[in-house]
Enzyme design. Structure first.
Site, PDB file in Angstrom:
ATOM      1  N   HIS A 158      29.181  28.432  33.404  1.00 32.61           N
ATOM      2  CA  HIS A 158      28.444  28.398  32.124  1.00 32.61           C
ATOM      3  C   HIS A 158      27.222  27.471  32.168  1.00 32.61           C
ATOM      4  CE1 HIS A 158      31.444  30.882  30.247  1.00 32.61           C
ATOM      5  NE2 HIS A 158      32.409  29.993  30.417  1.00 32.61           N
ATOM      6  N   ASP A 196      35.890  35.614  36.201  1.00 36.30           N
ATOM      7  CA  ASP A 196      36.450  34.818  35.102  1.00 36.30           C
ATOM      8  C   ASP A 196      36.529  35.714  33.850  1.00 36.30           C
ATOM      9  OD1 ASP A 196      36.696  31.605  34.360  1.00 36.30           O
ATOM     10  OD2 ASP A 196      35.970  32.771  32.651  1.00 36.30           O
ATOM     11  N   HIS A 198      35.512  34.968  31.021  1.00 38.39           N
ATOM     12  CA  HIS A 198      34.271  34.782  30.260  1.00 38.39           C
ATOM     13  C   HIS A 198      33.045  35.133  31.097  1.00 38.39           C
ATOM     14  CE1 HIS A 198      37.243  31.708  28.770  1.00 38.39           C
ATOM     15  NE2 HIS A 198      36.902  32.257  27.609  1.00 38.39           N
ATOM     16  N   ASP A 285      41.804  32.866  33.898  1.00 38.40           N
ATOM     17  CA  ASP A 285      41.999  33.047  32.454  1.00 38.40           C
ATOM     18  C   ASP A 285      42.080  34.523  32.072  1.00 38.40           C
ATOM     19  OD1 ASP A 285      39.304  33.100  33.136  1.00 38.40           O
ATOM     20  OD2 ASP A 285      38.704  31.522  31.737  1.00 38.40           O
TER      21      ASP A 285
HETATM   22  N1  Q9C Z   1      39.389  26.966  21.131  1.00 34.88           N
HETATM   23  C1  Q9C Z   1      35.593  28.511  31.380  1.00 34.88           C
HETATM   24  O1  Q9C Z   1      36.526  29.291  31.448  1.00 34.88           O
HETATM   25  N2  Q9C Z   1      35.713  27.977  24.009  1.00 34.88           N
HETATM   26  N3  Q9C Z   1      35.115  28.047  30.209  1.00 34.88           N
HETATM   27  C2  Q9C Z   1      37.126  28.044  23.875  1.00 34.88           C
HETATM   28  C3  Q9C Z   1      39.000  27.368  22.436  1.00 34.88           C
HETATM   29  C4  Q9C Z   1      35.165  27.573  25.285  1.00 34.88           C
HETATM   30  C5  Q9C Z   1      35.676  28.482  28.948  1.00 34.88           C
HETATM   31  C6  Q9C Z   1      37.604  27.934  22.457  1.00 34.88           C
HETATM   32  C7  Q9C Z   1      35.613  28.375  26.463  1.00 34.88           C
HETATM   33  C8  Q9C Z   1      34.988  27.904  27.760  1.00 34.88           C
HETATM   34  C9  Q9C Z   1      34.961  28.002  32.624  1.00 34.88           C
HETATM   35 ZN    ZN Z   2      36.663  31.355  31.601  1.00 36.77          ZN
END
Ligand code: Q9C
Ligand code: ZN
Length: 343
Positions: A158, A196, A198, A285
């Site tokens: 990110h 990933d 995301h 994830d």
């Molecule tokens: N309440 C990676 O997997 N928002 N980053 C999550 C949780 C952020 C994930 C909300 C997610 C970032 C590297």
């Molecule tokens: Zn992620």
């Protein structure tokens, strides 16, 4: 397989994030890397230490201003009376600021895009060590290794050219890809495959106008999932990079069969690009048990994914990104590596 690790990841132990209108305990914890390390040792992998790199290497993909900010943000924040648990901004510029703010709280929002990526006293050291793991992996591939796994923590995908967020500070996969691209004299083509849950907005933006680096990502539809503002199918690259950015979106709750079919499309694009190296941004994830994702992959699914990726027939560097279920993160990674090794 060589698993590259640095114990310095533990210097970064974020206390809290602000999300959902609440103060939450941070999920990107040192235990994540410890669980992966344990699983890798049990699986018999060769654990090797990250090599050292000069700090200037970060500027191969990031603005010098971002790197300087990450290095120096913590002390003035604490001196100004803010929480010693870490820098978390609450005000963000909607357009590039015309000059650097004199206020500590004004500077805090300049490079960070969310309220979930705190900078603690030694976060920069940990992020730099994480980058060193990825760069060491790139060096191993450049030296002829067919595959390597960089146990990176904190994650990186990110983090963009001049911004960070999403638990990421510097972009480990992008640094490795750039190192591989330029390492041998004449630039060579490198593909980055991001698995990933995301979208890797940072990696996309770093290589958006590059003709040498193909970025292909399989991720949850950003209409429903973080990072919300990037990762759409019509983001295809620009300039020399036109057509060299491919976002493959999956709906929420996608299970293994549909995931593998789209992974096939991703690998077809990688093959047609004819790269010298493949960097895989691996997030677990996508596992069914992960609290941040909605997909339905099982631990066993990861072995089948690894086998499919191995079919690309390229030297492969796997870089760790997300994955937040402490029970499954280790097995998901080692299953993926077993698949990569053709088991
Ligand atoms: N309440 C990676 O997997 N928002 N980053 C999550 C949780 C952020 C994930 C909300 C997610 C970032 C590297
Ligand atoms: Zn992620």
């Amino acid at each position: 397989m060589q698993v590259i690790y640095s114990e310095k990841h533990a210097l970064h132990d974020p206390v809290r994030a602000f999300a959902n209108g609440m103060e939450l305990q941070h999920v990107e914890s040192p235990a994540r890397a410890e669980r992966i390390l344990e699983a890798a040792e049990t699986a018999g992998h060769d654990i090797v230490s990250a090599r050292s790199y000069g700090p200037g290497v970060l500027e191969s993909v990031h603005a010098a201003e971002l790197v300087a900010y990450l290095r120096g943000a913590y002390e003035p924040w604490v001196e100004a009376g803010m929480s010693p648990d870490g820098v978390i901004p609450s005000t963000f510029p909607r357009r590039p600021p015309r000059e650097a703010s004199r206020a500590v709280k004004g500077r805090a929002g300049r490079f960070c895009f969310d309220t979930e990526t705190p900078i603690g006293a030694r976060t920069f050291e940990a992020a730099f060590a994480s980058a060193a793991c990825a760069l060491t992996g790139a060096d191993l591939l450049a030296g002829g290794a067919r595959a390597a796994y960089a146990l990176c923590r904190p994650p990186g995908h990110h983090a963009g050219p001049d911004y960070f967020g999403g638990y990421c500070y510097v972009n480990n996969a992008a640094l490795a890809a750039e190192w591989l691209r330029t390492g041998g004299g004449e630039p060579v083509r490198v593909a980055v495959l991001d698995l990933d849950y995301h979208h890797g907005n940072g990696t996309q933006e770093i290589f958006y106008e590059s003709g040498d680096v193909l970025y292909v990502s399989v991720h949850a539809d950003p209409r429903a999932a973080y990072p919300y503002y990037w990762g759409f199918a019509d983001e295809r690259g620009a300039g020399a990079g036109e057509g060299r950015n491919l976002n493959l979106l999956l709906p929420e709750n996608t299970a293994e069969d549909d995931y593998r079919s789209v992974l096939g499309d991703a690998l077809k694009a990688v093959g047609e690009f004819r790269p010298e190296y493949l960097v895989v941004s691996l997030g677990t994830d996508t596992a069914g048990e992960d609290r941040l994702g909605s997909f339905g992959l099982s631990v066993e699914s990861f072995r089948r994914l690894g086998r499919r990726v191995a079919g690309a027939g390229l030297p492969i560097l796997v870089v760790q990104e997300g994955g937040y279920n402490l029970e499954t993160i280790g097995p998901c990674v080692t299953e993926f590596l077993a698949g990569l090794e053709g088991q």
